[in-house]
Design an enzyme around this catalytic site. Structure first.
Site, PDB file in Angstrom:
ATOM      1  N   LYS A   1       0.837  -1.198   0.000  1.00  0.00           N
ATOM      2  CA  LYS A   1       0.000   0.000   0.000  1.00  0.00           C
ATOM      3  C   LYS A   1       0.881   1.260   0.000  1.00  0.00           C
ATOM      4  O   LYS A   1       2.078   1.199   0.286  1.00  0.00           O
ATOM      5  CB  LYS A   1      -0.909  -0.003   1.236  1.00  0.00           C
TER       6      LYS A   1
HETATM    7  C1  LIG Z   1      -9.668  -1.859  -1.319  1.00  0.00           C
HETATM    8  C2  LIG Z   1      -9.119  -2.739  -0.254  1.00  0.00           C
HETATM    9  N1  LIG Z   1      -9.847  -2.972   0.843  1.00  0.00           N
HETATM   10  C3  LIG Z   1      -9.380  -3.751   1.836  1.00  0.00           C
HETATM   11  C4  LIG Z   1      -8.151  -4.347   1.764  1.00  0.00           C
HETATM   12  C5  LIG Z   1      -7.749  -5.274   2.855  1.00  0.00           C
HETATM   13  O1  LIG Z   1      -6.558  -4.958   3.450  1.00  0.00           O
HETATM   14  P1  LIG Z   1      -5.641  -6.102   4.128  1.00  0.00           P
HETATM   15  O2  LIG Z   1      -4.973  -6.872   3.055  1.00  0.00           O
HETATM   16  O3  LIG Z   1      -4.714  -5.319   4.983  1.00  0.00           O
HETATM   17  O4  LIG Z   1      -6.561  -6.961   4.951  1.00  0.00           O
HETATM   18  C6  LIG Z   1      -7.338  -4.101   0.638  1.00  0.00           C
HETATM   19  C7  LIG Z   1      -5.977  -4.628   0.478  1.00  0.00           C
HETATM   20  O5  LIG Z   1      -5.559  -5.687   0.602  1.00  0.00           O
HETATM   21  C8  LIG Z   1      -7.852  -3.304  -0.394  1.00  0.00           C
HETATM   22  O6  LIG Z   1      -7.126  -3.077  -1.499  1.00  0.00           O
END
Ligand SMILES: Cc1ncc(COP(=O)(O)O)c(C=O)c1O
Length: 372
Positions: free
Chosen positions: A186
């Protein structure tokens, strides 16, 4: 040339010394969960996001799930979410037992189309969950207006858009309570899993605080059925280091995107990303669209250029959601996006020469008729 789709080299080189010092500090502190490092990062991130409260959690999916739980969303409720998003936005809703109500995107921005939201609202609708996909802000004025009119909550999924604004206001500060992810790739990435909630509502912040820690404020006294989803001291310390560089990294991402825009302009059959009025873009991803996506990807890969597809299968057609009974054609815009999108390398530190090469090869693909 060999240009990877993802590279941490440049960022890591820049922060290495400080990250090692942060590790040493936490290691020596002998305090690894819910300590000063987390409190400091939460304060700094809340300030960065211009909200009153930040609650660090284990990942972005948990942040979305806790946001929904904080608003007491459950089986009887419906949540409006884009048909075109990373599956985590849907999974968080599934975890609460609520009904997922997908709404199609605007194909120009990839983001939920506010003009389609009202038609999806029913008596059971409780939440609109806009996702600032690829780093571009959704049309937040229109979304907040609809939410206000129908008395709905808004949870922004800001996982891909830290530092982004709509009409001068930061994403992650519009909704009642919002979620973000610090997954390593990210724009603000940890060295492992990490996420956070942001809100300016003290009551919601306190509830989210409880939920992430077994429903407990006082050790061994549990007020609600919570989960264990805490941002640990190490990741918090690492994130505090990287947060200081965010403004520079966002600027650099924008410069890279502008160079792509310039070098790829005017290629017939290639759709470049567009930013809607009042929105800004922090280019978590630079996503182009073409009907020749698979052939272009193969060609670029053969020329040593790494690419990504975000995302190849829309959520409603995933095996995990087969039970909902959706078929091909139910969300044609999301399906079209999935079949035509291609992400180009966008790592801070990518050189002008590398960008020029990627664009030259893309142009060559079309000029030489490789696309036939
Ligand atoms: C749009 C979006 N929402 C939620 C997430 C969830 O994040 P994580 O992977 O930290 O659980 C991500 C990324 O993985 C994402 O790109």
């Amino acid at each position: 040339m060999n240009i990877p789709f993802l590279s941490f080299n440049n960022q890591n080189n820049l922060v290495e010394k400080e990250i090692r010092a942060a590790f040493e500090r936490v290691f020596q502190s002998k305090w690894y969960i819910l300590g000063e490092e987390l409190a400091d990062f939460e304060k700094a991130y809340a300030q960065y996001n211009e909200v009153q409260h930040c609650i660090g959690v284990a990942n972005g999916l948990d942040a979305l799930h806790i946001a929904l739980r904080t608003l007491e969303i459950g089986k009887a409720d419906e949540v409006i979410v884009p048909s075109n998003t990373y599956i985590a936005s849907w999974l968080a809703i599934s975890q609460t037992g609520a009904t997922i109500v997908p709404v199609e995107p605007n194909p120009q921005t990839f983001n939920i189309d506010p003009d389609r939201i009202e038609a999806a609202i029913t008596q059971k609708t409780k939440v609109i969950m806009p996702v600032h996909l690829y780093g571009q802000a959704c049309q937040m004025d229109a979304i907040m207006k609809i939410a206000g009119k129908h008395n709905l909550f808004v949870i922004e999924d800001n996982a891909q858009a830290q530092g982004c604004t709509y009409n001068g206001k930061l994403t992650g500060s519009f909704g009642h309570i919002n979620a973000t992810s610090f997954y390593p790739t990210k724009n603000l990435g940890a060295y492992g899993d990490a996420g956070a909630l942001t809100t300016s509502d003290a009551g919601l912040a306190q509830k989210a605080n409880l939920l992430r820690n077994y429903g407990s404020e006082k050790k061994y006294y549990n007020e609600v059925i919570g989960i264990n989803s805490r941002l640990d001291e190490l990741q918090a310390a690492f994130l505090s280091v990287k947060l200081k560089y965010m403004t520079g990294w966002v600027d650099e991402r924008r410069k890279i995107a502008a160079a792509y825009d310039q070098h790829l302009a005017g290629i017939c059959g290639l759709i470049l990303p567009t930013t809607a009025p009042k929105a800004t873009h922090v280019y978590h991803l630079y996503v182009i669209r073409t009907d020749k996506r698979d052939a272009l990807e193969k060609y670029l890969n053969s020329m040593g250029i790494g690419t990504g597809i975000h995302y190849p299968v829309p959520a409603h057609l995933q095996k995990a959601y087969q039970y909902l009974g959706y078929r091909d054609g139910d969300f044609p815009i999301a399906e079209k996006m999935a079949g035509t999108c291609l992400s180009l390398p966008l790592n801070p530190g990518i050189t002008e020469q590398e960008i020029t090469y990627i664009c030259k090869m893309t142009r060559k693909f079309y000029e030489k008729g490789f696309n036939n």
